[in-house]
Design a protein around this motif. Structure first.
Motif, PDB file in Angstrom:
ATOM      1  N   GLU A 108      63.826  15.985  41.818  1.00 24.55           N
ATOM      2  CA  GLU A 108      64.619  16.447  40.687  1.00 24.55           C
ATOM      3  C   GLU A 108      66.099  16.566  41.031  1.00 24.55           C
ATOM      4  O   GLU A 108      66.966  16.327  40.189  1.00 24.55           O
ATOM      5  CB  GLU A 108      64.086  17.796  40.194  1.00 24.55           C
ATOM      6  CG  GLU A 108      62.762  17.694  39.468  1.00 24.55           C
ATOM      7  CD  GLU A 108      62.295  19.035  38.963  1.00 24.55           C
ATOM      8  OE1 GLU A 108      63.146  19.937  38.793  1.00 24.55           O
ATOM      9  OE2 GLU A 108      61.082  19.194  38.731  1.00 24.55           O
ATOM     10  N   ARG A 165      58.278  14.681  32.799  1.00 25.21           N
ATOM     11  CA  ARG A 165      58.560  16.094  33.018  1.00 25.21           C
ATOM     12  C   ARG A 165      59.652  16.310  34.062  1.00 25.21           C
ATOM     13  O   ARG A 165      60.472  17.223  33.940  1.00 25.21           O
ATOM     14  CB  ARG A 165      57.273  16.813  33.443  1.00 25.21           C
ATOM     15  CG  ARG A 165      56.231  16.908  32.337  1.00 25.21           C
ATOM     16  CD  ARG A 165      54.996  17.638  32.819  1.00 25.21           C
ATOM     17  NE  ARG A 165      53.990  17.728  31.755  1.00 25.21           N
ATOM     18  CZ  ARG A 165      52.797  18.295  31.909  1.00 25.21           C
ATOM     19  NH1 ARG A 165      52.458  18.803  33.100  1.00 25.21           N
ATOM     20  NH2 ARG A 165      51.947  18.337  30.899  1.00 25.21           N
ATOM     21  N   ARG A 215      63.008  18.424  33.386  1.00 22.60           N
ATOM     22  CA  ARG A 215      63.440  19.594  34.158  1.00 22.60           C
ATOM     23  C   ARG A 215      64.811  19.359  34.780  1.00 22.60           C
ATOM     24  O   ARG A 215      65.675  20.242  34.767  1.00 22.60           O
ATOM     25  CB  ARG A 215      62.409  19.911  35.239  1.00 22.60           C
ATOM     26  CG  ARG A 215      61.093  20.470  34.704  1.00 22.60           C
ATOM     27  CD  ARG A 215      60.256  21.030  35.847  1.00 22.60           C
ATOM     28  NE  ARG A 215      59.861  19.993  36.794  1.00 22.60           N
ATOM     29  CZ  ARG A 215      58.730  19.309  36.723  1.00 22.60           C
ATOM     30  NH1 ARG A 215      57.854  19.562  35.750  1.00 22.60           N
ATOM     31  NH2 ARG A 215      58.446  18.383  37.618  1.00 22.60           N
ATOM     32  N   SER A 270      67.936  19.891  32.631  1.00 24.11           N
ATOM     33  CA  SER A 270      68.296  21.260  32.242  1.00 24.11           C
ATOM     34  C   SER A 270      69.060  22.009  33.325  1.00 24.11           C
ATOM     35  O   SER A 270      69.388  23.180  33.142  1.00 24.11           O
ATOM     36  CB  SER A 270      67.022  22.041  31.883  1.00 24.11           C
ATOM     37  OG  SER A 270      66.356  21.439  30.783  1.00 24.11           O
TER      38      SER A 270
END
Length: 293
Positions: free
Chosen positions: A35, A58, A62, A65
């Protein structure tokens, strides 16, 4: 038939062996990218592209954000703007993504007389000031001026001049703008528009005096920038954007005071039939967008 299906699930490799489909499916995919790497990539993209990629999976959602991603999209002066339109208490409970999304919506302040938002792609500030936020000579005397309701203004009303010798509209604003070049513009119309049988009509019976002498526009800033210009009002029955002048912001996080005006104070003749909707401050490169709005 079973043998045929079995053979399709294997891939021949050199040396006579084979690779099963289960081995092939275990190869790394987009969902395996860390991420932190995705977030770093997002910092180089525009907000609309970030929102589109957030739908991939997903991990992308994530990563999209992350606070540091959206803080990089906010202008350096965003805290001033956020405090003015959102309030300190609300900001404390919001993520940077939520703050960005909220600031990209039109937000009213100063009693609803001004409206400001961030351009969602560039993060630059656009600001509208209604006629009620401006100082208009004689505005309290109904023989000269009236506020009339209209759907053609984002503020739902405009100042309408019936007739007067001395016409002067003055505005003043102290604000923190991101670094860049900005234009100040008046939105004006000769004539009073209304609807008749569902169609727009504009009464120009009271329009007079604007072809004798030009309007004088003036803009000055607290750091010494000055702009003067003159032009005749034109296009009866149509909203026209009149460019007052430009100013440059070189220092972020520092308030700049802006004073501006339009005036026709030659008392040899009366003027009438003018609608004053708003004054606009926008990045200079956005001027052409206004003409298409």
């Amino acid at each position: 038939m079973g043998a045929g299906v079995s053979s399709c699930n294997k891939v021949e490799k050199e040396g006579g062996g084979s690779i099963s489909s289960s081995s092939r499916d275990s190869r790394p995919g987009l969902g395996d990218i860390p991420e932190s790497c995705i977030s770093s990539l997002f910092m180089n993209l525009d907000p609309p592209d970030i929102c589109k990629l957030a739908r991939v999976n997903r991990a992308f959602h994530r990563a999209s954000s992350a606070d540091f991603v959206w803080e990089s999209k906010l202008p350096p002066s965003y805290k001033f703007l956020a405090n003015k339109v959102l309030g300190e208490e609300n900001i404390a409970t919001m993520t940077k993504k939520e703050i960005y999304a909220k600031l990209c919506l039109p937000n009213r302040f100063d009693g609803g007389t001004k409206e400001v938002w961030l351009d969602k792609c560039s993060g630059q500030v656009c600001l509208f000031m209604s006629s009620k936020s401006l100082k208009i000579t004689g505005i309290d005397d109904r023989r000269y001026w009236n506020y009339i309701p209209t759907e053609e203004s984002r503020f739902q009303s405009v100042a309408y001049l019936q007739q007067m010798w001395w016409v002067e509209v003055v505005g003043e604003l102290e604000f923190e703008f991101p670094v860049g070049s900005y234009s100040l513009i008046f939105r004006l119309q000769l004539g009073k528009a209304s609807k008749r049988l569902g169609r727009r009509v504009c009464n120009v019976d009271q329009v007079h005096g604007w072809d004798i002498k030009p309007i004088r526009f003036q803009l000055s800033t607290s750091d010494g920038q000055l702009s003067l210009s003159e032009c005749y009002l034109c296009g009866p029955g149509e909203w026209v954007y009149y460019h007052v002048g430009d100013f440059v912001v070189e220092k972020p996080n520092e308030p700049i005071n802006i004073k501006f005006s339009l005036a026709q104070i030659d008392c040899t003749h009366t003027k009438g039939g003018l609608c004053v909707d708003s004054a606009i401050i926008c990045p200079t490169e956005f001027k052409e967008r206004l003409k298409q709005s």
